[in-house]
Design a protein around this motif. Sequence first.
Motif, PDB file in Angstrom:
ATOM      1  N   GLY A 185       0.067  -1.651   0.403  1.00 16.12           N
ATOM      2  CA  GLY A 185      -0.066  -0.318  -0.151  1.00 16.12           C
ATOM      3  C   GLY A 185       1.041   1.233   0.433  1.00 16.12           C
ATOM      4  O   GLY A 185       0.641   2.779  -0.644  1.00 16.12           O
ATOM      5  N   THR A 235       2.511   2.385  -3.361  1.00 14.43           N
ATOM      6  CA  THR A 235       1.486   2.813  -4.750  1.00 14.43           C
ATOM      7  C   THR A 235       2.169   4.767  -4.304  1.00 14.43           C
ATOM      8  O   THR A 235       1.433   5.184  -4.911  1.00 14.43           O
ATOM      9  N   VAL A 240      -3.654   0.694  -5.613  1.00 14.83           N
ATOM     10  CA  VAL A 240      -3.885   0.204  -4.874  1.00 14.83           C
ATOM     11  C   VAL A 240      -4.079  -0.673  -5.198  1.00 14.83           C
ATOM     12  O   VAL A 240      -4.309  -2.195  -4.742  1.00 14.83           O
ATOM     13  N   ASN A 292      -4.390  -0.173   1.492  1.00 21.77           N
ATOM     14  CA  ASN A 292      -5.656   0.590   2.163  1.00 21.77           C
ATOM     15  C   ASN A 292      -5.098   1.923   3.122  1.00 21.77           C
ATOM     16  O   ASN A 292      -4.985   2.981   3.397  1.00 21.77           O
ATOM     17  N   ALA A 314      -0.983   2.285   2.630  1.00 18.42           N
ATOM     18  CA  ALA A 314      -1.536   3.815   1.302  1.00 18.42           C
ATOM     19  C   ALA A 314      -1.795   5.112   2.233  1.00 18.42           C
ATOM     20  O   ALA A 314      -1.435   6.426   2.308  1.00 18.42           O
TER      21      ALA A 314
END
Length: 204
Positions: free
Chosen positions: A40, A43, A50, A157, A160
């Motif tokens: 994540g 990215t 993602v 997520n 990220a």
Amino acid sequence: MDNWLINIMNEFGYMGILFLIALENVFPPVPSEVILTFGGFITTTSNLTVMGVVISATAGSVIGAMILYGIGLQLSVERLEKIVERWGHILRLTKKDVRKADAWFDKYGPWTVFFCRFIPIIRSLISVPAGMSNMNLPLFLSLTTLGTFIWNIVLVNLGASVGDSWEEIVHYMELYSKVIYVAVAVLFVLFITLFIRKRKTKRI
């Protein structure tokens, strides 16, 4: 090990993630939390997306699950019965116990496969009894894909969203894993205790 995982992901991108997650399923000590959260994070520093990381990780999970499912098929209930017939007296197991366990998995297997995808270690190993019980393959693949997709999308997520602090997520996931391990160990001991008591009661 973490540095090795990160280097592979940096060098090979999506294919590296797919390979590592497949390996994690077959060899559970490989930490998927590191793979997913770092996936994540990268990215935000590369051209990886993602959703691309999630799809790669999910594909790797399904490949690994199919390998273990295939191992389960090779074991089969019949082979396990032969093993129990020869060595079961050591653990006080009988062929009837094997059949009961198989019947239980036939009844509750789908829910078990899905929910176990959120439990460390077990999320990989649950594919073996699914294969042993000859669980419907399309159903197994559907529940495995759905469960791992949810798990992957959450962790990717998170990685990220926290950026450079992705290792903090790994730390919290390690705590989560430890709690789960203790809970599973306690439940296993309780199950064995109740099982032995039940067998003794029947003999009286």
